[in-house]
Design a protein around this motif. Structure first.
Motif, PDB file in Angstrom:
ATOM      1  N   VAL A  41     -13.310 -19.860 -44.596  1.00  0.00           N
ATOM      2  CA  VAL A  41     -14.039 -20.422 -45.732  1.00  0.00           C
ATOM      3  C   VAL A  41     -15.334 -21.082 -45.254  1.00  0.00           C
ATOM      4  CG1 VAL A  41     -13.999 -22.268 -47.458  1.00  0.00           C
ATOM      5  CG2 VAL A  41     -12.050 -20.740 -47.234  1.00  0.00           C
ATOM      6  N   GLY A  69     -17.911 -18.211 -44.496  1.00  0.00           N
ATOM      7  CA  GLY A  69     -18.391 -17.534 -45.697  1.00  0.00           C
ATOM      8  C   GLY A  69     -19.155 -18.456 -46.622  1.00  0.00           C
ATOM      9  N   TYR A  70     -18.683 -19.685 -46.766  1.00  0.00           N
ATOM     10  CA  TYR A  70     -19.326 -20.651 -47.657  1.00  0.00           C
ATOM     11  C   TYR A  70     -20.690 -21.076 -47.114  1.00  0.00           C
ATOM     12  CZ  TYR A  70     -19.936 -24.960 -50.376  1.00  0.00           C
ATOM     13  OH  TYR A  70     -20.424 -25.958 -51.188  1.00  0.00           O
ATOM     14  N   ALA A  78     -23.048 -18.321 -47.758  1.00  0.00           N
ATOM     15  CA  ALA A  78     -23.360 -18.272 -49.188  1.00  0.00           C
ATOM     16  C   ALA A  78     -24.345 -19.375 -49.573  1.00  0.00           C
ATOM     17  CB  ALA A  78     -22.078 -18.394 -50.006  1.00  0.00           C
ATOM     18  N   ILE A 114     -15.361 -14.039 -49.238  1.00  0.00           N
ATOM     19  CA  ILE A 114     -15.690 -15.432 -49.546  1.00  0.00           C
ATOM     20  C   ILE A 114     -17.167 -15.553 -49.901  1.00  0.00           C
ATOM     21  CG2 ILE A 114     -15.822 -17.770 -48.617  1.00  0.00           C
ATOM     22  CD1 ILE A 114     -13.519 -16.937 -46.724  1.00  0.00           C
ATOM     23  N   PHE A 115     -18.009 -14.938 -49.087  1.00  0.00           N
ATOM     24  CA  PHE A 115     -19.456 -15.013 -49.320  1.00  0.00           C
ATOM     25  C   PHE A 115     -19.839 -14.434 -50.673  1.00  0.00           C
ATOM     26  CE2 PHE A 115     -23.288 -12.353 -49.292  1.00  0.00           C
ATOM     27  CZ  PHE A 115     -24.257 -13.339 -49.219  1.00  0.00           C
ATOM     28  N   THR A 131     -18.146 -13.941 -53.279  1.00  0.00           N
ATOM     29  CA  THR A 131     -17.548 -14.650 -54.419  1.00  0.00           C
ATOM     30  C   THR A 131     -18.270 -15.961 -54.695  1.00  0.00           C
ATOM     31  OG1 THR A 131     -15.374 -13.697 -53.921  1.00  0.00           O
ATOM     32  CG2 THR A 131     -15.421 -15.629 -55.346  1.00  0.00           C
ATOM     33  N   SER A 132     -18.659 -16.670 -53.646  1.00  0.00           N
ATOM     34  CA  SER A 132     -19.196 -18.022 -53.812  1.00  0.00           C
ATOM     35  C   SER A 132     -20.717 -18.094 -53.879  1.00  0.00           C
ATOM     36  CB  SER A 132     -18.711 -18.915 -52.664  1.00  0.00           C
ATOM     37  OG  SER A 132     -19.102 -18.393 -51.409  1.00  0.00           O
ATOM     38  N   ALA A 173     -18.773 -23.421 -56.068  1.00  0.00           N
ATOM     39  CA  ALA A 173     -18.590 -22.384 -55.050  1.00  0.00           C
ATOM     40  C   ALA A 173     -17.487 -22.724 -54.059  1.00  0.00           C
ATOM     41  CB  ALA A 173     -19.905 -22.147 -54.305  1.00  0.00           C
ATOM     42  N   ILE A 174     -17.306 -24.013 -53.730  1.00  0.00           N
ATOM     43  CA  ILE A 174     -16.278 -24.349 -52.741  1.00  0.00           C
ATOM     44  C   ILE A 174     -14.890 -24.047 -53.291  1.00  0.00           C
ATOM     45  CG2 ILE A 174     -15.999 -26.776 -53.416  1.00  0.00           C
ATOM     46  CD1 ILE A 174     -15.973 -25.326 -49.848  1.00  0.00           C
ATOM     47  N   SER A 222     -14.512 -20.280 -53.185  1.00  0.00           N
ATOM     48  CA  SER A 222     -14.305 -19.844 -51.800  1.00  0.00           C
ATOM     49  C   SER A 222     -12.845 -19.964 -51.405  1.00  0.00           C
ATOM     50  CB  SER A 222     -15.159 -20.684 -50.847  1.00  0.00           C
ATOM     51  OG  SER A 222     -16.528 -20.505 -51.088  1.00  0.00           O
ATOM     52  N   TRP A 223     -12.242 -21.095 -51.747  1.00  0.00           N
ATOM     53  CA  TRP A 223     -10.844 -21.332 -51.387  1.00  0.00           C
ATOM     54  C   TRP A 223      -9.924 -20.362 -52.131  1.00  0.00           C
ATOM     55  CZ3 TRP A 223      -8.402 -22.789 -47.495  1.00  0.00           C
ATOM     56  CH2 TRP A 223      -7.113 -23.315 -47.528  1.00  0.00           C
TER      57      TRP A 223
END
Length: 282
Positions: free
Chosen positions: A95, A98-99, A102, A157-158, A160-161, A214-215, A218-219
């Motif tokens: 996470v 990727g976060y 992002a 993750i990227f 999506t967030s 977004a966090i 990400s989760w």
């Protein structure tokens, strides 16, 4: 010490810090505590009634395997046989990667799109189309493209967030008052000064709104990705593996971890926002 919990030191009366904390925060602590306990009690009663096969919350302690996982989260027997601390840590590391990616891409592109209306018109339909695609739909595409489960999970993750960060940053840049733009022109500020002194401070509340949304996404995305990809250390795979072996109480424990970590992540971003964004801008 007096009966009220206050302490007299050198003639100065000081209150016990624990009692002081409770006095100031009890109204915020008691209602959610009562609500949570009522929910757990209702859940346990429904489980005991036989209406559902789902174990009650007491199964976290009564089931031997689940109790060991609960009280020994740091065990490591090699491979995928690790405690929940390591499972959760592996998911959080994905996470984080990727976060962070992002956030960098979302803020950068959002600033550009917000400053240049032509880019906004050209790219907005594409952004709206891509953000509607569910995280699980990206998993097979990521696996085919990147060929490695680890990279595929980070990409999910990227992708999506990034959208809430990008879109909120764009909106924030668009909302900069025209007077600020006029100041830039009158003072002939260079791009660097304009970005750090005017644009970024003005857009920060919107940027943090995107970061906070977004966090959570990400989760959610990493849990789904780990379940689908499988065979990788992580809390999502732990839950899927427990389901495959019919260890339902372990699934419940995994869900508790997911909810707790998600709450902590959300509160962490909110706390960071309180520290960085000026009060008058919130």
């Amino acid at each position: 010490m007096t009966a009220t919990g206050s302490r007299v030191s050198n003639g100065v009366k000081t209150q016990n810090p624990v009692l002081s904390f409770w006095k100031n925060n009890s109204k915020n602590i008691i209602p959610p505590l009562i609500g949570t306990l009522a929910f757990l009690l209702l859940w346990q009663l429904i489980s005991m009634s036989g209406i559902t096969r789902l174990p009650g919350p007491l199964s976290l302690f009564t089931d031997q395997r689940t109790r060991d996982l609960l009280f020994y989260p740091f065990y490591d027997l090699g491979g995928l046989d690790k405690g929940l601390f390591w499972q959760t840590g592996a998911s959080l590391w994905r996470v984080a990667q990727g976060y962070t990616l992002a956030a960098i891409v979302g803020i950068s592109v959002g600033v550009l799109v917000g400053m240049y209306p032509v880019l906004d018109k050209a790219l907005d339909p594409l952004f709206q189309f891509l953000r509607m695609i569910a995280p699980l739909a990206w998993v097979p595409i990521a696996l085919v493209t990147l060929q490695q489960p680890e990279r595929a999970a980070i990409f999910v993750i990227f992708i999506t967030s990034v959208w809430p960060i990008l879109i909120n940053t764009t909106v924030g840049v668009k909302q900069i008052p025209q007077d600020y733009i006029n100041v830039r022109q009158v003072l002939q500020l260079d791009n660097k000064t304009f970005f750090f002194k005017i644009l970024l401070p003005s857009a920060l509340p919107y940027i943090f709104t995107g970061l906070r949304i977004a966090i959570g996404l990400s989760w959610l995305a990493i849990i789904a990705a780990e379940i689908v990809i499988g065979g990788t250390l992580g809390i999502g795979f732990f839950i899927w593996d427990a389901y495959q072996q019919n260890y339902v109480s372990e699934i419940i424990l995994g869900v508790v971890y997911i909810g707790a970590v998600g709450l902590i992540l959300d509160r962490a971003v909110a706390l960071l926002q309180e520290k960085i964004v000026p009060t008058e801008q919130k």
